[in-house]
Design a protein around this motif. Structure first.
Motif, PDB file in Angstrom:
ATOM      1  N   LEU A  15       0.833  -1.208   0.000  1.00 15.23           N
ATOM      2  CA  LEU A  15       0.000   0.000   0.000  1.00 15.23           C
ATOM      3  C   LEU A  15       0.865   1.256   0.000  1.00 15.23           C
ATOM      4  O   LEU A  15       0.588   2.218  -0.727  1.00 15.23           O
ATOM      5  CB  LEU A  15      -0.924  -0.002   1.217  1.00 15.23           C
ATOM      6  N   ALA A  16       1.933   1.244   0.811  1.00 11.45           N
ATOM      7  CA  ALA A  16       2.833   2.400   0.850  1.00 11.45           C
ATOM      8  C   ALA A  16       3.489   2.611  -0.505  1.00 11.45           C
ATOM      9  O   ALA A  16       3.631   3.748  -0.976  1.00 11.45           O
ATOM     10  CB  ALA A  16       3.885   2.208   1.938  1.00 11.45           C
ATOM     11  N   GLY A  17       3.885   1.521  -1.158  1.00 13.65           N
ATOM     12  CA  GLY A  17       4.489   1.646  -2.474  1.00 13.65           C
ATOM     13  C   GLY A  17       3.526   2.220  -3.494  1.00 13.65           C
ATOM     14  O   GLY A  17       3.911   3.029  -4.347  1.00 13.65           O
ATOM     15  N   HIS A  18       2.269   1.804  -3.404  1.00 14.67           N
ATOM     16  CA  HIS A  18       1.249   2.336  -4.307  1.00 14.67           C
ATOM     17  C   HIS A  18       1.086   3.838  -4.097  1.00 14.67           C
ATOM     18  O   HIS A  18       1.034   4.611  -5.069  1.00 14.67           O
ATOM     19  CB  HIS A  18      -0.070   1.623  -4.043  1.00 14.67           C
ATOM     20  N   ASP A  21       4.063   5.759  -5.468  1.00 15.78           N
ATOM     21  CA  ASP A  21       4.323   5.658  -6.889  1.00 15.78           C
ATOM     22  C   ASP A  21       4.050   7.009  -7.560  1.00 15.78           C
ATOM     23  O   ASP A  21       3.061   7.673  -7.250  1.00 15.78           O
ATOM     24  CB  ASP A  21       3.415   4.583  -7.495  1.00 15.78           C
ATOM     25  N   PRO A  22       4.909   7.444  -8.491  1.00 14.95           N
ATOM     26  CA  PRO A  22       4.689   8.738  -9.155  1.00 14.95           C
ATOM     27  C   PRO A  22       3.325   8.856  -9.827  1.00 14.95           C
ATOM     28  O   PRO A  22       2.774   9.957  -9.944  1.00 14.95           O
ATOM     29  CB  PRO A  22       5.822   8.803 -10.186  1.00 14.95           C
ATOM     30  N   PRO A  26       0.631  12.606  -4.623  1.00 13.57           N
ATOM     31  CA  PRO A  26      -0.174  13.837  -4.665  1.00 13.57           C
ATOM     32  C   PRO A  26       0.509  14.940  -5.452  1.00 13.57           C
ATOM     33  O   PRO A  26       1.733  14.955  -5.601  1.00 13.57           O
ATOM     34  CB  PRO A  26      -0.296  14.210  -3.183  1.00 13.57           C
ATOM     35  N   GLU A  27      -0.302  15.846  -5.960  1.00 14.50           N
ATOM     36  CA  GLU A  27       0.250  17.008  -6.644  1.00 14.50           C
ATOM     37  C   GLU A  27       0.982  17.884  -5.638  1.00 14.50           C
ATOM     38  O   GLU A  27       0.782  17.789  -4.431  1.00 14.50           O
ATOM     39  CB  GLU A  27      -0.877  17.800  -7.308  1.00 14.50           C
ATOM     40  N   PRO A 135       2.458  18.048   6.838  1.00 14.82           N
ATOM     41  CA  PRO A 135       3.020  18.831   5.724  1.00 14.82           C
ATOM     42  C   PRO A 135       2.492  18.362   4.377  1.00 14.82           C
ATOM     43  O   PRO A 135       2.080  17.210   4.220  1.00 14.82           O
ATOM     44  CB  PRO A 135       4.529  18.595   5.854  1.00 14.82           C
ATOM     45  N   PRO A 136       2.497  19.255   3.392  1.00 17.90           N
ATOM     46  CA  PRO A 136       2.107  18.848   2.040  1.00 17.90           C
ATOM     47  C   PRO A 136       2.916  17.638   1.589  1.00 17.90           C
ATOM     48  O   PRO A 136       4.114  17.529   1.877  1.00 17.90           O
ATOM     49  CB  PRO A 136       2.418  20.082   1.198  1.00 17.90           C
ATOM     50  N   GLY A 137       2.245  16.740   0.887  1.00 15.66           N
ATOM     51  CA  GLY A 137       2.878  15.485   0.505  1.00 15.66           C
ATOM     52  C   GLY A 137       2.672  14.387   1.520  1.00 15.66           C
ATOM     53  O   GLY A 137       3.016  13.231   1.278  1.00 15.66           O
ATOM     54  N   GLY A 138       2.088  14.750   2.666  1.00 13.57           N
ATOM     55  CA  GLY A 138       1.828  13.772   3.707  1.00 13.57           C
ATOM     56  C   GLY A 138       0.580  12.948   3.409  1.00 13.57           C
ATOM     57  O   GLY A 138      -0.191  13.244   2.497  1.00 13.57           O
ATOM     58  N   VAL A 139       0.406  11.910   4.223  1.00 18.93           N
ATOM     59  CA  VAL A 139      -0.704  10.983   4.035  1.00 18.93           C
ATOM     60  C   VAL A 139      -1.553  10.951   5.295  1.00 18.93           C
ATOM     61  O   VAL A 139      -1.046  10.713   6.391  1.00 18.93           O
ATOM     62  CB  VAL A 139      -0.206   9.562   3.712  1.00 18.93           C
ATOM     63  N   LEU A 140      -2.832  11.199   5.133  1.00 21.51           N
ATOM     64  CA  LEU A 140      -3.803  11.121   6.216  1.00 21.51           C
ATOM     65  C   LEU A 140      -4.418   9.729   6.210  1.00 21.51           C
ATOM     66  O   LEU A 140      -4.917   9.268   5.184  1.00 21.51           O
ATOM     67  CB  LEU A 140      -4.891  12.181   6.013  1.00 21.51           C
ATOM     68  N   LEU A 141      -4.380   9.043   7.350  1.00 20.80           N
ATOM     69  CA  LEU A 141      -4.905   7.682   7.472  1.00 20.80           C
ATOM     70  C   LEU A 141      -6.051   7.682   8.470  1.00 20.80           C
ATOM     71  O   LEU A 141      -5.833   7.800   9.675  1.00 20.80           O
ATOM     72  CB  LEU A 141      -3.804   6.725   7.940  1.00 20.80           C
ATOM     73  N   VAL A 142      -7.258   7.582   7.980  1.00 10.42           N
ATOM     74  CA  VAL A 142      -8.450   7.551   8.837  1.00 10.42           C
ATOM     75  C   VAL A 142      -8.938   6.103   8.907  1.00 10.42           C
ATOM     76  O   VAL A 142      -9.107   5.458   7.871  1.00 10.42           O
ATOM     77  CB  VAL A 142      -9.560   8.460   8.277  1.00 10.42           C
TER      78      VAL A 142
END
Length: 215
Positions: A15-18, A21-22, A26-27, A135-142
């Protein structure tokens, strides 16, 4: 569905790799939002924690937000009794607060200032937790139950599925009154069809999953 046997750790790494992946990253100045849906017995927080660790190893900041941190006050949850299935499905979770404090700040152009929790169901008081800067580029996990019926803007959604028998076995006696709620959720929302990834976890020692869409 085609099932592939996998470990929880390997699942988190895939999942992290997905997400890294470029083609899916995120933009510039944006965030990714992941939902891990499942009944309390599915222990969604375990996968959320493993995924957060896997992302950090890739240099991706992440924030885990449990839906249970956004329960409504007891006076509202128990307005029609402590074991009211309709209330559990539609009135226990403060979805408006989740939109305002969690998803809104991670919308394009948002601040990234996320409130990690709002209400402590044990003390039935506001947690008064400080905001966290993701920070931008981060991942929110709910993560938590009943997430896929509210149109939350997940970039990737995972549903941890338990059969009716496994759910009954693994649900604490005091919470078994919620079983009809999850049966209705399955029938009305069909989370296995709504999710990008489905995990079969009747035996938590030997999960299997569908893989990640077209990845």
């Amino acid at each position: 569905m085609q099932w592939e046997a996998i470990t929880w750790q390997r699942m988190a790494e895939r999942l992290a790799g997905h997400l890294d992946d470029p083609d899916h990253a995120p933009e510039q100045g944006s965030w990714q939002r992941v939902g891990i849906d499942g009944a309390p017995a599915a222990e969604t927080g375990v996968l959320a924690g493993r995924l957060a660790d896997a992302l950090r190893l890739r240099g991706r900041p992440s924030l885990v937000v449990p839906a249970d941190g956004f329960l409504r006050p007891a006076s509202l949850r128990f307005e029609f009794g402590r074991e009211d299935v309709d209330s559990y499905l539609g009135g226990w979770y403060d979805t408006a607060a989740l939109w305002r404090e969690v998803f809104g700040p991670t919308d394009p152009g948002g601040t990234g200032r996320v409130l990690p929790d709002l209400w402590d169901p044990v003390t039935d008081r506001a947690t008064r937790s400080p905001y966290v800067e993701l920070p931008p580029g981060g991942v929110l996990l709910v993560h938590g139950p009943l997430l896929l019926g509210h149109w939350f803007p997940f970039d990737l959604s995972v549903h941890i599925r338990l059969s009716a028998g496994a759910l009954a076995r693994r649900t604490e006696e005091s919470a078994r009154w919620t079983l009809p709620a999850f049966a209705r959720y399955e029938a009305d929302t069909d989370p296995a069809s709504a999710a990008d990834v489905v995990v079969r976890a009747d035996d938590p020692r030997h999960p299997a999953w569908t893989g990640i869409g077209a990845d």
